[in-house]
Design a protein around this motif. Sequence first.
Motif, short mmCIF file in Angstrom:
data_model
loop_
_atom_site.label_atom_id
_atom_site.label_comp_id
_atom_site.label_asym_id
_atom_site.label_seq_id
_atom_site.Cartn_x
_atom_site.Cartn_y
_atom_site.Cartn_z
N ALA A 122 0.84 -1.21 0.00
CA ALA A 122 0.00 0.00 0.00
C ALA A 122 0.87 1.25 0.00
CB ALA A 122 -0.97 -0.01 1.17
N ASP A 123 0.69 2.16 0.96
CA ASP A 123 1.51 3.38 1.01
C ASP A 123 2.70 3.23 1.95
OD1 ASP A 123 -0.27 4.60 -0.74
OD2 ASP A 123 -1.48 5.47 0.87
N ASP A 124 2.92 2.01 2.42
CA ASP A 124 3.99 1.75 3.39
C ASP A 124 3.95 2.74 4.57
OD1 ASP A 124 6.13 0.37 4.46
OD2 ASP A 124 7.65 1.57 3.41
N HIS A 125 2.74 3.13 4.91
CA HIS A 125 2.57 4.11 5.99
C HIS A 125 3.04 3.54 7.34
CE1 HIS A 125 0.57 7.28 8.34
NE2 HIS A 125 0.01 6.33 9.05
N TYR A 126 3.00 2.22 7.47
CA TYR A 126 3.47 1.58 8.71
C TYR A 126 4.91 2.01 9.01
CZ TYR A 126 3.89 -2.07 12.31
OH TYR A 126 4.05 -2.75 13.50
N ASN A 127 5.70 2.16 7.95
CA ASN A 127 7.08 2.62 8.13
C ASN A 127 7.26 4.12 7.89
OD1 ASN A 127 8.29 -0.01 8.67
ND2 ASN A 127 7.69 -0.46 6.55
N LYS A 128 6.36 4.72 7.12
CA LYS A 128 6.55 6.11 6.72
C LYS A 128 5.64 7.09 7.46
CE LYS A 128 7.96 6.41 2.00
NZ LYS A 128 9.35 6.17 2.21
N TYR A 129 5.08 6.65 8.59
CA TYR A 129 4.09 7.50 9.26
C TYR A 129 4.65 8.86 9.66
CZ TYR A 129 6.29 6.35 13.70
OH TYR A 129 7.20 6.23 14.72
N LYS A 130 5.95 8.91 9.99
CA LYS A 130 6.53 10.21 10.40
C LYS A 130 6.54 11.19 9.24
CE LYS A 130 9.32 9.50 14.43
NZ LYS A 130 10.63 9.44 15.06
N GLU A 131 6.97 10.67 8.09
CA GLU A 131 6.99 11.47 6.87
C GLU A 131 5.56 11.95 6.53
OE1 GLU A 131 7.77 10.38 2.27
OE2 GLU A 131 9.14 9.40 3.68
N ASP A 132 4.60 11.05 6.71
CA ASP A 132 3.21 11.40 6.39
C ASP A 132 2.65 12.45 7.35
OD1 ASP A 132 3.24 9.79 4.17
OD2 ASP A 132 2.44 8.04 5.21
N ILE A 133 3.05 12.38 8.59
CA ILE A 133 2.60 13.40 9.55
C ILE A 133 3.27 14.75 9.23
CG2 ILE A 133 2.58 14.08 12.00
CD1 ILE A 133 2.15 11.03 12.61
N ALA A 134 4.50 14.69 8.76
CA ALA A 134 5.16 15.93 8.33
C ALA A 134 4.38 16.56 7.16
CB ALA A 134 6.61 15.66 7.93
N LEU A 135 3.88 15.71 6.26
CA LEU A 135 3.05 16.20 5.15
C LEU A 135 1.76 16.85 5.67
CD1 LEU A 135 2.99 13.43 2.39
CD2 LEU A 135 3.46 15.86 2.05
N MET A 136 1.13 16.18 6.64
CA MET A 136 -0.11 16.73 7.23
C MET A 136 0.16 18.11 7.81
SD MET A 136 -1.60 13.47 9.33
CE MET A 136 -1.06 11.84 8.82
N LYS A 137 1.32 18.21 8.44
CA LYS A 137 1.69 19.48 9.06
C LYS A 137 1.91 20.55 7.99
CE LYS A 137 4.40 21.28 12.73
NZ LYS A 137 5.39 21.14 13.78
#
Length: 446
Positions: free
Chosen positions: A54-69
Motif C-alpha cells: 500500500a503506502d507503506d505508511h506503517y514505516n513512513k508514518y513520520k513522513e506522512d505526519i510531516a506532510l499533514m503538518k
Amino acid sequence: MSEKVFPKDFMWGAATASYQIEGSPLVDGAGSSIWHRFSHTPGNTYNGDTGDVADDHYNKYKEDIALMKELGLKAYRFSISWPRIFPYGKGKINEKGVDFYNRLVDELLKANITPFVTLYHWDLPAALQDLGGWTNRDIAYWYTDYADYMFQRFGDRVKNWITLNEPWVMAFVGHFMGEHAPGMKDLYASFSAVHNQLRAHSKTVKAFREENIKEGKIGITLSNTSHDPAADSQEDIDAARLAHEWSNYPLFLNPIYKGDYPKGIKEHASEFLPHNYENDLEEIKEKIDFVGINYYSGDLVKADTKSFLGGKNVERGLPKTEMGWEIYPEGFYKILKGVQEEYNPKEVYVTENGAAFDDKVVNQEVHDEKRIEYLKQHLEQALKAIQNGVTLKGYFAWSLLDNFEWAWGYSKRFGIVYVDYKTQKRIIKDSGKWYSQVIKNNSFEF
Ligand code: NCW
Ligand code: CA
C-alpha cells in the motif's frame, strides 16, 4: 465570486483507513484480516492488488505526519487495525501493534494535529470470520472488548472516537454483493451484519461512558448517497425514500435515536431481519455525541417492481468521477440537512468527502483541477448546511493519500497527495495545495 467563510474553530482534516495505507499487514505479530485473505484470493481485486505494501505508511508514518503538518491539517482521521492489537480477534494481546499506534498518536500530538480514531474500517481479524464474523451475535462482545481496550490504552490522548465506518457497505457490499470481504452473497447475512454492528456499536458506546474519558466523544460514520425520485410520481417518491432508508443514515440512526428500524425497512424487508431482533432495540438506543457523514454521490431512482426494495437507478447525464459516481453536490446539502431534521444530532462531522480522478504527474506536479472543483462545490454545500442550522463541526477530505481502493486496487486515486507506488514518493497535488489555503484562511473564493 464571493468569499465562503467557515465558523471559527471549524475542524479541517483528512482521512485514511488502516488496510488502505499501512502495508506490512502481518509484521510485528499482527494477525491476518479478512481483507488480507480476500485480496490474496484470485479474482477478487483489480489486477490482483493487495494491501501488502500500500503506502507503506506503517514505516513512513513520520513522513506522512510531516506532510499533514505542511498541509496545515487540524485533524487526522485514521483507523486502528483490530488484528494488529488482537491477532486472533480476542484473547492474546500484541503489544507491538499497540506500540505502532502509540508512536502514531504521539507524533500527531507533537504536530498539533487532533486524532480522530475509527475503531473498525473493515479489516476484521480473520480468526473471527472463521467463527461467523459479523453474523455471529457474539461479535458484539468481541468488538466491545477490543474497543474498550483501545479506550484504556489511548483514551488519555485520543478524545474523538468513531465506532464503525460505513456499516452499510460492510453489510451489503461485503455480505450480499460479494465485492468486498468477506465476499458473501446472502441477504440474510447482510441484515444480520447490520443488526450485530448496531449491537456492537451500542455496547461499545456504553463501555466508553464507563471509562469516563475526559472530554471524550464518540460517534459512528455512515455512508450516504442522495437518492432522488426520477419523476414526481408516488411510486418513484416511495422507491427513492426506501432506497434512502435502506442505504443511508436512517438504517442505523433510526435504531440509535428512535429505537427501531425505519418504517420502510420493516414494511419491505422484515423477513431479512434476524429472529427476535426486537429484543435488542432498547439496548441499541444509546446516546452518541456526533454523527459522521460520508458523502460522495447521488442516484436518480425509478420505481421498478422487479428489483430489491422496488427501485432502480437511472441515468441523468451528470458528470461522473473515475469511480463512475455522479457528481451531485446538491445531494450533499440534502443529506446534511436531512440528518439534522430527522435525528437532530448534537454534532455532525463530514468524516469523508472526495473524488477519484485519473491523475497524471507532470514535472513533479499534479494538476487535478477536477478535484479542486469537486471539493469547492461540496464545501459550498457544507457551508450552506451550516447556515441552515446543521450542527456541522468539521470536514475530513477523503483521502490524505492515494491508496488501496478495495476491490479497485490501486487503479483509483482519491488522494489530495499523490503516491508513486514504485518509489513510495509523495507529491502534494494542486488540490492539496488548494485545500491547505482553505484551512489557512478558513474560507475560500467561489
Ligand atoms: S468504496 C467506498 N469508499 C471509498 C473507500 O476508499 C473508503 O474506505 C470508504 O469509506 C471512499 O469512501 C468509502 N464506499 C463504498 C461504496 C459502495 C460501492 C458499492 C458498489 C456496489 C455495486
Ligand atoms: Ca471498562
